[in-house]
Design an enzyme around this catalytic site. Structure first.
Site, PDB file in Angstrom:
ATOM      1  N   PRO A  90       0.836  -1.210   0.000  1.00  0.00           N
ATOM      2  CA  PRO A  90       0.000   0.000   0.000  1.00  0.00           C
ATOM      3  C   PRO A  90       0.865   1.252   0.000  1.00  0.00           C
ATOM      4  CG  PRO A  90      -0.652  -1.501   1.769  1.00  0.00           C
ATOM      5  CD  PRO A  90       0.611  -2.044   1.189  1.00  0.00           C
ATOM      6  N   LEU A  95       5.042   1.727   4.646  1.00  0.00           N
ATOM      7  CA  LEU A  95       5.570   0.380   4.379  1.00  0.00           C
ATOM      8  C   LEU A  95       6.687   0.392   3.338  1.00  0.00           C
ATOM      9  CD1 LEU A  95       2.241  -1.673   4.485  1.00  0.00           C
ATOM     10  CD2 LEU A  95       4.018  -1.531   6.232  1.00  0.00           C
ATOM     11  N   SER A  97       6.761   1.656   0.216  1.00  0.00           N
ATOM     12  CA  SER A  97       6.401   1.284  -1.154  1.00  0.00           C
ATOM     13  C   SER A  97       7.273   2.011  -2.181  1.00  0.00           C
ATOM     14  CB  SER A  97       4.923   1.535  -1.418  1.00  0.00           C
ATOM     15  OG  SER A  97       4.693   2.892  -1.646  1.00  0.00           O
ATOM     16  N   ALA A  99      10.369   3.098  -1.848  1.00  0.00           N
ATOM     17  CA  ALA A  99      11.716   2.520  -1.848  1.00  0.00           C
ATOM     18  C   ALA A  99      11.710   1.154  -2.537  1.00  0.00           C
ATOM     19  CB  ALA A  99      12.224   2.378  -0.413  1.00  0.00           C
ATOM     20  N   ALA A 100      10.653   0.376  -2.322  1.00  0.00           N
ATOM     21  CA  ALA A 100      10.604  -0.967  -2.918  1.00  0.00           C
ATOM     22  C   ALA A 100      10.461  -0.885  -4.439  1.00  0.00           C
ATOM     23  CB  ALA A 100       9.445  -1.768  -2.316  1.00  0.00           C
ATOM     24  N   ASP A 141      14.575   3.445   5.357  1.00  0.00           N
ATOM     25  CA  ASP A 141      13.652   2.706   4.480  1.00  0.00           C
ATOM     26  C   ASP A 141      14.402   1.979   3.373  1.00  0.00           C
ATOM     27  OD1 ASP A 141      11.675   3.874   5.963  1.00  0.00           O
ATOM     28  OD2 ASP A 141      10.451   4.424   4.234  1.00  0.00           O
TER      29      ASP A 141
HETATM   30  O1  PMV Z   1       8.420   5.769   5.392  1.00  0.00           O
HETATM   31  P1  PMV Z   1       7.810   5.734   6.753  1.00  0.00           P
HETATM   32  O2  PMV Z   1       6.503   6.435   6.823  1.00  0.00           O
HETATM   33  O3  PMV Z   1       7.875   4.400   7.390  1.00  0.00           O
HETATM   34  O4  PMV Z   1       8.673   6.698   7.734  1.00  0.00           O
HETATM   35  C1  PMV Z   1      10.023   6.783   7.668  1.00  0.00           C
HETATM   36  C2  PMV Z   1      10.569   7.009   9.036  1.00  0.00           C
HETATM   37  C3  PMV Z   1      10.802   8.428   9.471  1.00  0.00           C
HETATM   38  O5  PMV Z   1      11.695   8.313  10.571  1.00  0.00           O
HETATM   39  C4  PMV Z   1       9.517   9.088   9.930  1.00  0.00           C
HETATM   40  C5  PMV Z   1      11.438   9.288   8.389  1.00  0.00           C
HETATM   41  C6  PMV Z   1      12.840   8.860   8.000  1.00  0.00           C
HETATM   42  O6  PMV Z   1      13.301   9.340   6.953  1.00  0.00           O
HETATM   43  O7  PMV Z   1      13.485   8.088   8.719  1.00  0.00           O
END
Ligand code: PMV
Length: 306
Positions: A90, A95, A97, A99-100, A141
């Site tokens: 989603p 989660l 998405s 980056a994946a 991520d």
């Molecule tokens: O991509 P998300 O929504 O899981 O969030 C990333 C984590 C944060 O610490 C909020 C932002 C970051 O760049 O690390």
């Protein structure tokens, strides 16, 4: 046809504080994946199968920008391919998405160029593309998604993997509210700039929790971990990144027997995560769905990795 894929990820603890140099822990979700499949075409083109959209390399999409960077890095002309993208992850729900999808596209372009997609190079490219989505991403991520291993992550430090003892079972639940990470990260930045003396101790307390969560994972101490997860949630509330819906799901999970629960990722919407046992997994799932979660899924960590 050349194919490549990448997994989703979920943050266990330390989100937001990680942007300010504190440790965070994230784990791969191997059951949710983005897939890129390339087939010969006249020019390089991308087809987003789920959205019924397509675009070429000159588009301002972050995917096109990533592809231009990959071609530059590999010193190749854009290959004449249609790259079809499909994702079970989603979007805008924490989660990973973006980056994946970026990792899957970069890998497929490496393969199309006859090069093996080594994780270090793919990670650097995906990090660049994360900047387009998030502004100032910490890098957590892309790292978890590319290496597909649970990581203890500190910004600008070498990646540390975690040796897990025993088994940890989680249920993640989606509020169904799309909440761009860029916005909550920006809001925390404004909060920080307007009152460092109040915010810095919250960030440091989250850092202490991440270190303790790591110790709990390494000693198989689920009870300690559950407690730490909720403490982390309270600190995230203080950073203003929770929401009524997230708080409601966290409460519902705890009432149904979860050992701990917290929001996961950027917050405001997106997902929360609850620590369960094989016995409490079903009642916690049911409670989350009746508390308004639009989707729940199970994931876990064990001594052998994810
Ligand atoms: O991509 P998300 O929504 O899981 O969030 C990333 C984590 C944060 O610490 C909020 C932002 C970051 O760049 O690390």
């Amino acid at each position: 046809m050349i194919r490549a894929d990448a997994c989703a990820k979920i943050i266990l603890c330390g989100e937001h504080a990680v942007v300010y140099g504190q440790p965070a822990i994230a784990m791969p979700v191997s059951s949710l994946r983005a897939v890129a499949a390339a087939e010969p075409a006249d020019i390089l083109r991308f087809a987003l199968e789920d959205l019924d959209e397509s675009f070429t390399l000159d588009s301002d999409s972050p995917i096109a920008s990533l592809a231009r960077q990959v071609c530059e890095t590999l010193h190749i002309a854009p290959p004449p391919l249609t790259i079809r993208l499909k994702s079970a992850i989603p979007i805008a729900s924490g989660l990973g998405s973006g980056a994946a999808i970026a990792a899957a596209v970069a890998r497929v372009l490496f393969r199309a160029a006859g090069q093996s997609p080594d994780n270090e190079r793919i990670n650097a490219l995906v990090y660049e593309s994360e900047k387009l989505y998030h502004g100032t991403p910490s890098g957590i991520d892309n790292t978890v998604v590319v290496y597909e291993q649970p990581v203890y992550f500190i910004r600008d430090k070498p990646i540390e993997t975690i040796k897990i003892q025993g088994e940890f079972h989680f249920i993640a639940a989606d509020t169904g509210i799309a909440a761009p990470t860029k916005i909550s990260v920006g809001d925390v930045r404004r909060l920080y700039e307007s009152g460092r003396e109040r915010i810095q101790p919250i960030l440091e307390a989250i850092g202490v929790i991440s270190r303790q969560v790591r110790a709990a994972l390494e000693s198989g101490d689920a009870a300690a971990m559950g407690k730490l997860m909720f403490e982390n949630h309270v600190l995230l509330q203080q950073l203003t990144v929770s929401s009524l819906e997230l708080d409601h799901l966290v409460e519902a999970a705890l009432k149904a027997g979860a050992m701990g629960a917290k929001l996961s990722g950027g917050g405001r919407g997106g997902n929360m995560i609850a620590l369960v046992t094989p016995d409490t997994a079903a009642p916690v799932k049911t409670a989350l769905l009746s508390a308004g979660a639009v989707r729940v899924f199970e994931t876990g960590l064990s001594g052998t990795g994810a």
